[in-house]
Write a protein that holds these residues in place. Structure first.
Motif, PDB file in Angstrom:
ATOM      1  N   CYS A 239      -0.139   6.787 -10.762  1.00 15.39           N
ATOM      2  CA  CYS A 239      -1.608   6.278 -10.855  1.00 15.39           C
ATOM      3  C   CYS A 239      -1.839   5.526  -9.682  1.00 15.39           C
ATOM      4  O   CYS A 239      -3.312   5.583  -9.364  1.00 15.39           O
ATOM      5  CB  CYS A 239      -1.982   5.224 -12.118  1.00 15.39           C
ATOM      6  SG  CYS A 239      -0.995   4.041 -12.118  1.00 15.39           S
ATOM      7  N   MET A 240      -0.939   5.295  -8.762  1.00 15.93           N
ATOM      8  CA  MET A 240      -1.484   4.472  -7.579  1.00 15.93           C
ATOM      9  C   MET A 240      -1.928   5.567  -6.528  1.00 15.93           C
ATOM     10  O   MET A 240      -1.554   6.536  -6.583  1.00 15.93           O
ATOM     11  CB  MET A 240      -0.304   3.616  -7.125  1.00 15.93           C
ATOM     12  CG  MET A 240       1.079   4.436  -6.702  1.00 15.93           C
ATOM     13  SD  MET A 240       0.839   4.943  -4.935  1.00 15.93           S
ATOM     14  CE  MET A 240       0.807   3.356  -4.149  1.00 15.93           C
ATOM     15  N   VAL A 241      -2.746   5.080  -5.679  1.00 15.84           N
ATOM     16  CA  VAL A 241      -3.210   5.916  -4.463  1.00 15.84           C
ATOM     17  C   VAL A 241      -2.638   5.322  -3.172  1.00 15.84           C
ATOM     18  O   VAL A 241      -3.029   4.169  -2.757  1.00 15.84           O
ATOM     19  CB  VAL A 241      -4.722   5.857  -4.410  1.00 15.84           C
ATOM     20  CG1 VAL A 241      -5.142   6.733  -3.291  1.00 15.84           C
ATOM     21  CG2 VAL A 241      -5.262   6.484  -5.829  1.00 15.84           C
ATOM     22  N   PRO A 242      -1.747   5.933  -2.554  1.00 11.77           N
ATOM     23  CA  PRO A 242      -1.054   5.541  -1.246  1.00 11.77           C
ATOM     24  C   PRO A 242      -2.315   5.237  -0.353  1.00 11.77           C
ATOM     25  O   PRO A 242      -3.280   5.965  -0.177  1.00 11.77           O
ATOM     26  CB  PRO A 242      -0.240   6.565  -0.792  1.00 11.77           C
ATOM     27  CG  PRO A 242      -0.021   7.223  -1.888  1.00 11.77           C
ATOM     28  CD  PRO A 242      -1.119   7.246  -2.895  1.00 11.77           C
TER      29      PRO A 242
ATOM     30  N   SER B 256       0.804  -1.204  -0.024  1.00 13.19           N
ATOM     31  CA  SER B 256       0.230   0.025   0.018  1.00 13.19           C
ATOM     32  C   SER B 256       0.862   1.251   0.015  1.00 13.19           C
ATOM     33  O   SER B 256       0.198   2.452   0.092  1.00 13.19           O
ATOM     34  CB  SER B 256      -0.965   0.021   1.169  1.00 13.19           C
ATOM     35  OG  SER B 256      -0.328  -0.222   2.553  1.00 13.19           O
ATOM     36  N   THR B 257       2.233   1.200  -0.061  1.00 10.31           N
ATOM     37  CA  THR B 257       2.661   2.367  -0.041  1.00 10.31           C
ATOM     38  C   THR B 257       3.715   2.506  -1.579  1.00 10.31           C
ATOM     39  O   THR B 257       3.835   1.590  -2.115  1.00 10.31           O
ATOM     40  CB  THR B 257       3.982   2.450   0.856  1.00 10.31           C
ATOM     41  OG1 THR B 257       5.055   1.409   0.521  1.00 10.31           O
ATOM     42  CG2 THR B 257       3.504   2.059   2.332  1.00 10.31           C
TER      43      THR B 257
ATOM     44  N   PHE C 154      -8.454  -0.301  -9.672  1.00  8.32           N
ATOM     45  CA  PHE C 154      -7.650  -0.867 -10.681  1.00  8.32           C
ATOM     46  C   PHE C 154      -6.856   0.345 -11.504  1.00  8.32           C
ATOM     47  O   PHE C 154      -7.149   0.420 -12.506  1.00  8.32           O
ATOM     48  CB  PHE C 154      -8.413  -1.621 -11.933  1.00  8.32           C
ATOM     49  CG  PHE C 154      -9.396  -2.647 -11.093  1.00  8.32           C
ATOM     50  CD1 PHE C 154      -8.910  -3.793 -10.957  1.00  8.32           C
ATOM     51  CD2 PHE C 154     -10.740  -2.358 -11.090  1.00  8.32           C
ATOM     52  CE1 PHE C 154      -9.665  -4.705 -10.093  1.00  8.32           C
ATOM     53  CE2 PHE C 154     -11.344  -3.324 -10.440  1.00  8.32           C
ATOM     54  CZ  PHE C 154     -10.796  -4.456  -9.741  1.00  8.32           C
ATOM     55  N   PRO C 155      -5.863   0.875 -11.069  1.00 12.54           N
ATOM     56  CA  PRO C 155      -5.353   1.919 -11.626  1.00 12.54           C
ATOM     57  C   PRO C 155      -4.472   1.362 -12.653  1.00 12.54           C
ATOM     58  O   PRO C 155      -3.872   0.373 -12.613  1.00 12.54           O
ATOM     59  CB  PRO C 155      -4.354   2.548 -10.433  1.00 12.54           C
ATOM     60  CG  PRO C 155      -4.094   1.362  -9.595  1.00 12.54           C
ATOM     61  CD  PRO C 155      -5.552   0.685  -9.268  1.00 12.54           C
TER      62      PRO C 155
END
Ligand SMILES: [Mg+2]
Length: 430
Positions: free
Chosen positions: A340-343, A267-268, A312-313
């Protein structure tokens, strides 16, 4: 005898996006719904994808656009230039989403994959319906789902789903009325079957095998003797014996990919940097093995099917120049994922897909950034160290795995216990 001769719990779905490129264009331009639409090849040369309406006009794949252009206004025909970044992006989202539904996944091409499914017939039908609506809701493209005991039959079931609108995009062979699958198989030419090309079709016709049903009834041993082991497998699969195993990563002329689930959620941004570094290098070595270089890179990630919020980034970038260089690919993958990811989101899968492939043996491309010569040599060095000492021996930057990262997948990253010599190996950092 029904088609579902395999043991309990083992079924295969083939999920395929309808008219993939056209469907992608429609996601962003709903005014294209219901109209005849074609997508054209590079430089707007010829038709590579057609909507159902365009097919009904009799437009064939490969038709040069200049032949269609004069009639386009009269037909209301809309043409779009191909936008491979967009298609790569939506493909990655579809595949990440589909991975949630299967016990395993084999991405077969940019718009289709096999999924392992388990359950009784009612559960299978229900799963297929959920797959279809999830892709429609989260990505916005229509898919058909074929379910059967073998890959060959799943492909056939998908074909049936596509051609029979009343099935609403889902066909599970085990749910068909007795004799109906056989009836269809007796009318579809053998070349309509997965893996049977025109040439094999002609040779089969010469010995009286015209339809899928004919091939199904043929003697597997005879087929092996006169044709190949591959075609013998097709006969066995038609009769419900699964004998074409899933392939982990497939390199075809369209794409090279590396995609995996993690052992623990990530998640990071820093952890995803590591994931991207490793996956980009895996994809790069596959690219090198195929003698190819890529011009477009797509990254994607996905959450668990058990987590409430589905995410689903995906991001697609065109590389500054076509390359097979692991450093350039790693940098691009890390940057794209950062974008595109969200921490804080718990991702359980990620992937790197390389498209826009071309043979690497042509003119050498000069990278616009420092040291192409060293970069190439480094790529070669990484490859040879890996070949000699294993995948975890050496890596770039965040992917330089002295010890397996917490997220690493057990199967892929179960590194040997390092001895003194291993520790001596230099770690190259980008
Ligand atoms: Mg398709």
């Amino acid at each position: 005898m029904s088609e579902d001769g395999a043991g309990p719990g083992g079924r295969i779905a083939l999920v395929d996006v309808n008219n993939f490129y056209v469907s992608c264009e429609r996601v962003f331009d709903p005014s294209l719904e219901g109209r005849p639409v074609v997508v054209l090849s590079n430089n707007d040369g010829s038709v590579v994808s057609r909507s159902a309406e365009a097919k009904r006009l009799g437009i064939k794949t490969g038709t040069p656009w200049f032949q269609l252009a004069p009639s386009a206004p009269r037909w209301g025909l809309v043409a779009r230039s191909s936008n491979y970044e967009l298609y790569g992006d939506l493909s990655a989202r579809v595949m990440e989403l589909l991975a949630r539904f299967g016990t395993w996944q084999e991405v077969y091409s940019i718009d289709e994959c096999f999924l392992g499914l388990a359950g009784d017939e009612a559960q299978l039908r229900e799963a297929a319906g959920r797959i279809r609506s999830a892709v429609g809701r989260h990505v916005g493209v229509p898919v058909c789902v074929g379910v059967a005991a073998t890959k060959t039959l799943a492909k056939f079931a998908n074909h049936v789903a596509k051609r029979n609108p009343h099935l609403r995009g889902v066909c599970s062979l085990g749910s068909m009325p007795p004799g109906e699958a056989e009836h269809i198989q007796s009318r579809v030419p053998v070349t309509g079957l997965w893996g049977v090309g025109a040439r094999t079709g002609k040779r089969l016709n010469a010995i009286g095998i015209e339809t899928i049903a004919d091939l199904k009834a043929a003697d597997p041993l005879l087929i092996r003797k006169r044709f190949s082991v591959v075609l013998q497998r097709t006969v066995l699969e038609l009769n419900g014996t699964a004998c074409i195993p899933p392939v982990d990563e497939r390199a075809d002329r369209q794409q090279v990919m590396f995609s995996r689930s993690f052992s623990t959620p990530v998640s990071t941004a820093e952890q995803l940097d590591e994931v991207m570094a490793v996956y980009a290098q895996k994809a790069a070595s596959r690219l090198a093995a195929e003698g190819l270089r890529a011009s477009v890179l797509t990254v994607s990630a996905g959450t668990s099917r058990f987590s409430g919020e589905a995410a689903f980034p995906a991001a697609t970038v065109r590389l500054p120049a076509p390359t097979q260089d692991p450093i350039a690919l790693t940098k691009a993958a890390v940057a794209a994922m950062r974008g595109c990811m969200v921490p804080g989101t718990a991702y359980v899968r990620a992937g790197v897909v390389l498209t826009g492939l071309e043979p690497a043996d042509g003119q050498e491309t000069l990278e616009p950034f420092a040291g192409p010569q060293e970069q190439r040599q480094l790529g070669g060095l990484l490859g040879s160290v890996r070949a000699k000492f294993g995948e975890s021996a050496i890596g770039l930057g965040a992917g330089g795995l002295a010890a397996p990262a917490a997220w690493s997948m057990k199967r892929e990253f179960s590194s040997p216990r390092y001895t003194g010599e291993w520790a001596e190996l230099p770690v190259v950092r980008a």
